[in-house]
Design a protein around this motif. Structure first.
Motif, PDB file in Angstrom:
ATOM      1  N   GLY A 195       0.786  -1.218   0.000  1.00 37.21           N
ATOM      2  CA  GLY A 195       0.000   0.000   0.000  1.00 37.21           C
ATOM      3  C   GLY A 195       0.821   1.272   0.000  1.00 37.21           C
ATOM      4  N   VAL A 196       2.084   1.169   0.364  1.00 34.97           N
ATOM      5  CA  VAL A 196       2.873   2.385   0.585  1.00 34.97           C
ATOM      6  C   VAL A 196       4.015   2.459  -0.426  1.00 34.97           C
ATOM      7  CG1 VAL A 196       4.265   3.615   2.276  1.00 34.97           C
ATOM      8  CG2 VAL A 196       2.321   2.265   3.034  1.00 34.97           C
ATOM      9  N   PRO A 197       4.226   3.631  -1.041  1.00 36.26           N
ATOM     10  CA  PRO A 197       5.307   3.766  -2.015  1.00 36.26           C
ATOM     11  C   PRO A 197       6.664   3.446  -1.386  1.00 36.26           C
ATOM     12  CG  PRO A 197       3.912   5.712  -2.020  1.00 36.26           C
ATOM     13  CD  PRO A 197       3.473   4.875  -0.872  1.00 36.26           C
ATOM     14  N   ILE A 208       9.498   4.745  -1.825  1.00 33.87           N
ATOM     15  CA  ILE A 208      10.298   5.916  -1.447  1.00 33.87           C
ATOM     16  C   ILE A 208       9.968   6.362  -0.040  1.00 33.87           C
ATOM     17  CG2 ILE A 208      10.927   8.244  -2.111  1.00 33.87           C
ATOM     18  CD1 ILE A 208       9.399   7.448  -4.784  1.00 33.87           C
ATOM     19  N   VAL A 209       8.687   6.283   0.324  1.00 31.93           N
ATOM     20  CA  VAL A 209       8.302   6.698   1.663  1.00 31.93           C
ATOM     21  C   VAL A 209       8.996   5.802   2.694  1.00 31.93           C
ATOM     22  CG1 VAL A 209       6.374   6.954   3.256  1.00 31.93           C
ATOM     23  CG2 VAL A 209       6.105   7.604   0.882  1.00 31.93           C
ATOM     24  N   MET A 269      12.640   6.855   2.969  1.00 33.09           N
ATOM     25  CA  MET A 269      12.872   8.106   3.683  1.00 33.09           C
ATOM     26  C   MET A 269      12.757   7.876   5.178  1.00 33.09           C
ATOM     27  SD  MET A 269      12.238  11.172   1.772  1.00 33.09           S
ATOM     28  CE  MET A 269      12.818  11.357   0.167  1.00 33.09           C
ATOM     29  N   PHE A 270      12.082   6.823   5.554  1.00 31.33           N
ATOM     30  CA  PHE A 270      11.647   6.670   6.920  1.00 31.33           C
ATOM     31  C   PHE A 270      12.401   5.549   7.645  1.00 31.33           C
ATOM     32  CE2 PHE A 270       8.611   4.946   9.988  1.00 31.33           C
ATOM     33  CZ  PHE A 270       8.353   6.083  10.711  1.00 31.33           C
ATOM     34  N   LEU A 276      19.187   8.745  -2.085  1.00 32.77           N
ATOM     35  CA  LEU A 276      18.292   9.383  -1.122  1.00 32.77           C
ATOM     36  C   LEU A 276      18.617   8.930   0.292  1.00 32.77           C
ATOM     37  CD1 LEU A 276      14.819   9.094  -2.836  1.00 32.77           C
ATOM     38  CD2 LEU A 276      16.235  11.114  -2.550  1.00 32.77           C
TER      39      LEU A 276
END
Lengths: 279, 246, 279
Positions: free
Chosen positions: A75-77, A79-80, A83-84, A215
């Motif tokens: 459900g979650v990209p 990249i997120v 970053m986390f 990133l």
């Protein structure tokens, strides 16, 4: 020859320019990418296998963990996550070390905005050589990649386990194998053939997610390409205008090449796994 | 599953046990951007170089600190300081109230530098309504966002210059010290234009608020560099003979 | 500031409505949710438009790749290889760099009832430029999926169509195309989900944000930088995306039912999201 770049011209200028230490960093960062792939792939398979087994577990809580993990990542990209996850992991590790190694320190870990752990709880230690810091950052990146792609692999492997024909498993029962034997000797080995197309797709996705490494603060090919391509004023030994377009075109070729090689390898694997099987 | 177990085991060992030996000497990690010449940049040998590298090394010598240099993207440079990835920010960062609320600054080691606009030669720029480029998360970006102008944000300083050259933006707003080199090198293509804008204070070293000891040491070292004129000399060396009277 | 105020100020900030100055200090949870939610508008915009536009183009490319005419199959194959073989991240960068080179002119288009001013400048704006990149990218991925499905259309179905005297176009419209779609749908659903996730890359590389109007991740980055706390902003983005993903799965699932409505229950293609991580 490269001692005084301002006197160079033409071919010599290019020879010297393309062999500066910074360019060498670019070339070696190719290996960073390959190293990441080499380390992360077994982790992904292990996590994927674990996730798939958890999803099918007879124990409800284990099943929920498996389901939760695989659907969360869907459900979650990615990249997120990138970053986390590394920041969160870093702080969790340091917090645990702080609790274990500095149990006598009473100051809170969160002081306003600051996240403060005692010196010996730092990961790596402040005094550690730079390579250890790099390696640590790299490990965090590996974990972040493994978590995200492990969930996809779990989906693929779960599907492949379901795709193994029932008759095969029943044959195992018929010859008196235990549940465990059936799984290790028939179900799991048979599964790979069905998982291969999905896993090869996953590999292609993984390849194309590697530029996101920068990133995470890793000095990968994209980092150095951006750094080298940017316009350089006369303060630099090799001044030039904005050449990022050229560097990124080179990256494009690099990735196309990786894809091309991968396709060839998977074609061969498909032949091998398919051998001796009636379709 | 044994695979995974041994992997996790190795990881736990590495993460929780290694490096338990305490470190000798006080070592400090200096965080910078590495993309803002002449303040800081990465030279052809792949090392951090520039005005701040020289200032930082000298400060570390005077404060008897063992320093290593680390680069970090500009827009996450403060979060990574507070979470402890490095101990100082020495990256041409102006002292502002907004930043001062979250981190502490040493005294300035570079005087307030007015920000300046750079545009293509002969361009007619509307500073209050035109398209102005700036690097995201800079004081210049917030300044433009609050003025009437149309802000275009880029992640790196290079991109902002490229945007002016290719006509995406009418002008770029950045520190004069950074722009000076670029204008000089452009051979007349780019020029300073419009009014200088005084935003932000001088440039200081950012440290965590909980790190009072380090701040004290750096402050003392900066004072001593100001007193014997080495700082003035370094500024003159890196900023085209700029005269400061510290 | 009350929560209602936060929403009226920032819920449409990404479109340029409401408060122009982004929150700076003492940022509330409501403001974070409102801002990131307004950014989601762009993620939805890119996903929906790119998918709609990419759908027909992908069909065309898939037919091209399946064609026996090299003039059609070679360009189609190359297109798919380049866009599937390279990271989207690098595609964004390269296209942006190419778009800024287009001479900046404006022209009027007279549609009879309304005059439109069209500017080539728009290509460098995310709403058009990034949309074009996403369109091309998703076309390549979908084309590969459609191509795979095209090859699996049962021979018998096609022969039956010949037998009852359908001409080529009838055969395509009534047999080949609907069957291809039915077979491809589960994988295509996956592509739609990945596409939705990939929209977070738009403002991360290449395309600049104008007037601080960006997507969900852009605002999350802004907020994480202002609050120095990644543990609130990124989970909010994650939550928004989970909802978005569920909506995609719901919509595509309904379509899948419709595509399969004529099939015998046991022959229906389930929206098996497991085995087909195709991207």
């Amino acid at each position: 020859m490269c001692a005084d770049p301002s006197t160079l011209e033409g071919l010599n200028w290019w020879l010297c320019y393309l062999t500066t230490v910074k360019h060498m960093n670019l070339y070696t960062s190719v290996f960073t990418v390959l190293l990441l792939l080499a380390i992360v792939t077994p982790c992904i398979l292990a996590l994927g296998f674990g996730g798939a087994v958890a999803k099918r577990s007879a124990l409800m809580p284990v099943r929920w963990v498996g389901m939760g993990y695989t659907s969360m990542v869907r459900g979650v990209p990615d990249i997120v996550f990138f970053m986390f996850v590394p920041i969160a992991l870093d702080q969790v590790f340091e917090m645990i070390r702080h609790k274990v190694l500095c149990s006598d320190v009473t100051d809170p870990i969160w002081q306003g905005n600051d996240f403060v752990v005692c010196d010996i709880a730092k990961l790596p230690l402040n005094a550690a050589p730079q390579w250890q810091h790099d390696a640590y950052g790299f490990i965090l990146a590996v974990i972040a990649f493994a978590i995200v792609f492990g969930a996809f692999a779990a989906n693929v492997i779960d599907g492949a386990l379901k795709a193994v024909p029932k008759g095969q498993l029943e044959a195992g029962e018929a010859v008196g194998m235990t549940k465990r034997q059936i799984f290790t000797r028939i179900h799991a080995p048979q599964m790979w053939r069905y998982a291969l197309p999905g896993l090869s797709n996953l590999w292609m996705i993984l390849l194309k997610a590697t530029p996101l490494l920068f990133l995470l603060g890793i000095e990968d090919v994209v980092y150095w390409a951006r750094e080298l391509g940017g316009a350089k004023t006369s303060r630099f030994a090799y001044p030039h205008t904005d050449w990022r377009l050229g560097y990124f075109l080179a990256l494009l070729v690099f990735y196309l090449f990786l894809t091309w090689i991968s396709e060839k390898v998977f074609d061969r694997l498909k032949l091998r796994f398919g051998a001796g099987v009636a379709i | 599953m044994t695979n995974m177990k041994s992997f996790l085991g190795a990881l736990a060992l590495g993460v929780f046990a290694a490096g338990a030996v305490s470190a000798a000497g006080h070592s400090v990690r200096m965080g910078t951007e590495g993309a803002y010449p002449p303040y800081n940049f990465i030279n052809d040998a792949g090392q951090v170089d520039g005005f701040e590298r020289e200032v930082g090394d000298e400060l570390c010598k005077r404060a008897a600190l063992e320093c290593t240099w680390v680069t970090n993207e500009w827009d996450s440079i403060i979060p990574n300081l507070v979470s402890g990835n490095y101990d100082t920010i020495i990256a041409g960062m102006s002292i502002t109230d907004e930043r001062d609320k979250v981190i502490d600054f040493t005294q300035e080691y570079y005087p307030p530098d007015p920000s300046a606009y750079v545009a293509l030669a002969g361009a007619d720029v509307d500073f209050n309504g035109g398209v102005i480029a700036a690097q995201a998360s800079t004081i210049q970006a917030s300044y433009i966002a609050e003025s009437g102008a149309m802000l275009v944000e880029f992640t790196s300083p290079d991109d902002t210059i490229a945007a002016v050259k290719n006509g995406e933006a009418d002008a770029v707003l950045a520190d004069r010290g950074f722009l000076a080199d670029i204008v000089k090198d452009s051979g007349g293509e780019l020029v300073f234009t419009g009014p200088d804008v005084a935003i932000g204070g001088g440039v200081g070293i950012g440290v965590r608020e909980s790190d009072g000891e380090l701040k004290g040491k750096l402050d003392a070292a900066i004072s001593s560099m100001k007193a014997d004129g080495t700082l003035n000399a370094l500024i003159a060396k890196w900023f085209d003979g700029k005269v400061t009277n510290y | 500031m009350s929560c209602a105020e936060a929403f009226s100020n920032y819920a449409f900030r990404s479109l340029g409505y409401g408060e122009r100055i982004l929150p700076k200090a003492d940022i509330t949870l409501c403001e974070q949710i409102a801002l990131i939610g307004s950014g989601m508008i762009w993620n939805v915009y890119f996903t929906v438009l790119a998918l709609i536009a990419g759908f027909s183009f992908a069909t065309l490319i898939a037919l091209g790749k399946a064609s026996s005419n090299p003039l059609a199959s070679i360009p189609a194959k190359t297109f798919i290889f380049v866009f599937r073989g390279s990271p989207l991240f690098i595609q964004f960068f390269l296209f942006y760099e190419a778009f800024v080179l287009i001479p900046k002119v404006a022209g009027d288009i007279d549609l009879g009832f309304v005059q439109l001013t069209v500017e080539t400048r728009w290509f460098t704006r995310a709403w058009l430029g990034a949309l074009i990149v996403m369109f091309l990218n998703t076309s390549a991925y979908s084309a590969e999926i459609f191509y795979g499905a095209l090859r699996n259309v049962p021979k018998g179905d096609l022969e039956a169509a010949d037998a009852i005297g359908m001409n080529a176009s009838q055969k395509f419209r009534r047999v080949t195309w609907p069957t291809m779609l039915r077979l491809a749908w589960p994988s295509y659903t996956n592509e739609a989900i990945f596409m939705g996730h990939a929209t977070t890359l738009v403002f991360l590389s290449g395309f600049p944000a104008w007037r601080q109007a960006g997507d969900a991740l852009y605002y999350a980055q802004y907020l994480a930088e202002k609050t120095f706390n990644p543990f609130v902003a990124y989970p909010i983005v994650a939550a928004f995306f989970i909802v978005f993903t569920l909506i995609i799965i719901g919509g595509f699932g309904a379509m899948n039912k419709r595509l399969n409505r004529h099939m015998a229950p046991e022959a229906r293609g389930k929206l098996k999201l497991s085995l087909n991580v195709i991207r």
